[in-house]
Design a protein around this motif. Structure first.
Motif, PDB file in Angstrom:
ATOM      1  N   PRO A 151      11.471   7.302   3.487  1.00  0.00           N
ATOM      2  CA  PRO A 151      10.501   7.377   2.381  1.00  0.00           C
ATOM      3  C   PRO A 151      11.142   7.957   1.111  1.00  0.00           C
ATOM      4  O   PRO A 151      11.855   8.967   1.171  1.00  0.00           O
TER       5      PRO A 151
ATOM      6  N   GLU B 171      -0.380  -3.599  12.186  1.00  0.00           N
ATOM      7  CA  GLU B 171      -1.566  -2.867  11.763  1.00  0.00           C
ATOM      8  C   GLU B 171      -2.779  -3.463  12.447  1.00  0.00           C
ATOM      9  O   GLU B 171      -3.067  -4.653  12.270  1.00  0.00           O
TER      10      GLU B 171
ATOM     11  N   GLY C 128       6.983   4.040  -0.030  1.00  0.00           N
ATOM     12  CA  GLY C 128       5.936   4.431   0.898  1.00  0.00           C
ATOM     13  C   GLY C 128       6.190   5.795   1.505  1.00  0.00           C
ATOM     14  O   GLY C 128       7.071   6.557   1.076  1.00  0.00           O
ATOM     15  N   THR C 129       5.444   6.077   2.538  1.00  0.00           N
ATOM     16  CA  THR C 129       5.527   7.380   3.204  1.00  0.00           C
ATOM     17  C   THR C 129       6.078   7.280   4.616  1.00  0.00           C
ATOM     18  O   THR C 129       6.070   8.266   5.353  1.00  0.00           O
ATOM     19  N   THR C 130       6.550   6.098   4.990  1.00  0.00           N
ATOM     20  CA  THR C 130       7.142   5.913   6.317  1.00  0.00           C
ATOM     21  C   THR C 130       8.508   5.248   6.175  1.00  0.00           C
ATOM     22  O   THR C 130       8.767   4.524   5.202  1.00  0.00           O
TER      23      THR C 130
ATOM     24  N   ASP D 220       0.829  -1.197   0.000  1.00  0.00           N
ATOM     25  CA  ASP D 220       0.000   0.000   0.000  1.00  0.00           C
ATOM     26  C   ASP D 220       0.869   1.254   0.000  1.00  0.00           C
ATOM     27  O   ASP D 220       2.086   1.212   0.091  1.00  0.00           O
ATOM     28  N   GLU D 221       0.218   2.409  -0.095  1.00  0.00           N
ATOM     29  CA  GLU D 221       0.944   3.668  -0.245  1.00  0.00           C
ATOM     30  C   GLU D 221       1.822   3.973   0.963  1.00  0.00           C
ATOM     31  O   GLU D 221       2.928   4.476   0.843  1.00  0.00           O
ATOM     32  N   THR D 222       1.327   3.616   2.162  1.00  0.00           N
ATOM     33  CA  THR D 222       2.068   3.939   3.377  1.00  0.00           C
ATOM     34  C   THR D 222       3.331   3.111   3.505  1.00  0.00           C
ATOM     35  O   THR D 222       4.388   3.602   3.893  1.00  0.00           O
ATOM     36  N   ASN D 223       3.253   1.836   3.168  1.00  0.00           N
ATOM     37  CA  ASN D 223       4.382   0.925   3.339  1.00  0.00           C
ATOM     38  C   ASN D 223       4.837   0.351   1.996  1.00  0.00           C
ATOM     39  O   ASN D 223       5.087  -0.831   1.876  1.00  0.00           O
TER      40      ASN D 223
END
Length: 363
Positions: free
Chosen positions: A132, A165, A81-83, A40-43
């Motif tokens: 990221p 999660e 991702g973002t993280t 997914d976008e986050t990871n």
């Protein structure tokens, strides 16, 4: 005291939830096939073959390495991702899943073939922390054992990240295929170990379908796919109905796959000769193993035209009934004629016998 009690209860609940999450995560990591996937976008994570400076356009790793030799290559790992994430990079063996997909061993299962030949700085795996949007080129070495068997050995280079999660430990994995061909006696061979056919008729005796089920085995030591043609012949080798075509996904050496293909437009012709023809292929990125022989196999099936047979039996019954009735009527007519003729003769004799008696009385 009350706060302390409440805090202890909360702590116990938290520990119980964490243990349940870890247990569930372990189950997920076993059940999840390590196939290429989009995180997914986050990871988000991704990886691809590369040179020392980054991606080089390859979609997979293909090597030819002599037994006892080794070579070096590179793999670029990206955090999309973002993280911030810590990415574990390792290699493991490949196999074909039941549906023919390219699968990799589950997490925690030790490789025994080409996956065990890959090392990262002398270790079986390496952890890469990435912010990221960051990427890093990871060098690795492939060392082929001196006793490695000739042929294709399949594996995958895997990137794995874990995160919690909703109290569940999630293991995300992305993999790139890796093939090592060990020179020697290459044997590219697909075989059809069994074949059977079933006919499914329709109300229309000129229509129906044949289901052909066969098992394909890669009995050689080279990874092969195939273009399959299935059809049906009948008397004197005359083709019947349509032909069916299907592309067989790449099969690794030693793997088997059971396939069912349907041929439509087959009438109820009685004798049927279903057949399958396999033309082996190699992936466009793979190395040419030499000439590939087409494999053919056939079987016998029967499509009994029950409706036509019933109509024929009915027509035959009517015909026989008419013949028997006609023969009986003719016999009855002949017997009646013979009877009437016999009666006429009898009356004539009686008349003849009375005439002399009447004449003598009158004199």
């Amino acid at each position: 005291m009350l706060l302390t009690s409440v805090s202890g209860a909360a702590l116990r609940r938290g520990l119980s939830a964490l243990l349940a999450a870890l247990t569930l995560a372990a189950g997920l990591s076993v059940a999840t096939a390590p196939l290429p996937a989009r995180a997914d976008e986050t990871n988000g994570i991704s990886g691809s073959p590369s040179d020392e400076n980054g991606g080089d356009g390859r979609s997979r790793f293909d090597y030819t390495v002599q037994p006892g030799q080794q070579l070096d290559d590179h793999y670029v790992v990206r955090n999309t991702g973002t993280t911030a994430q810590v990415m574990k990079v390792y290699a493991t063996d490949a196999y074909n899943t039941e549906d023919g997909a390219y699968g990799l061993l589950e997490t925690g299962v030790a490789p025994a073939d080409a996956g065990a030949w890959v090392s990262f700085g002398g270790a079986a795996s390496v952890d890469i922390p990435l912010d990221p949007g960051a990427s890093q080129v990871v060098p690795f070495t492939i060392a082929v054992p001196a006793d490695a068997a000739p042929g294709d050995h399949a594996a995958g280079v895997v990137i794995s990240t874990t995160s919690v999660e909703s109290q569940i430990l999630v293991d995300r994995r992305v993999a790139t295929r890796l093939y090592v061909r060990v020179p020697g006696e290459l044997q590219p061979a697909l075989t059809i170990s069994s074949i059977a056919a079933d006919y499914d008729g329709r109300f229309n005796p000129l229509d129906g379908q044949v289901s052909i089920t066969f098992t394909v085995q890669n009995s050689g030591n080279v990874a092969l796919g195939a273009n399959i043609v299935a059809g049906v012949n009948t008397y004197l080798g005359i083709g019947a109905g349509e032909t069916s075509r299907q592309e067989l996904a790449e099969m690794l050496p030693g793997s088997t796959r059971t396939i069912t293909m349907v041929v439509n437009g087959i009438g109820q012709l009685g004798y049927l000769n279903p057949y399958v023809s396999l033309a082996p292929t190699v992936d466009e990125n793979a190395m040419n193993p030499g000439p590939l022989d087409t494999v053919n196999r056939d079987t016998i099936a029967f499509a009994v035209p029950w409706l036509l047979l019933a109509l024929f039996v009915l027509a035959l019954g009517v015909f026989l009934f008419v013949r028997i009735r006609r023969a009986r009527d003719e016999k009855t007519a002949r017997e009646w004629i013979a009877y009437t003729e016999a009666e006429a003769r009898r009356k004539a004799r009686e008349d003849e016998e009375r005439r002399p008696a009447v004449s003598s009385e009158s004199r």
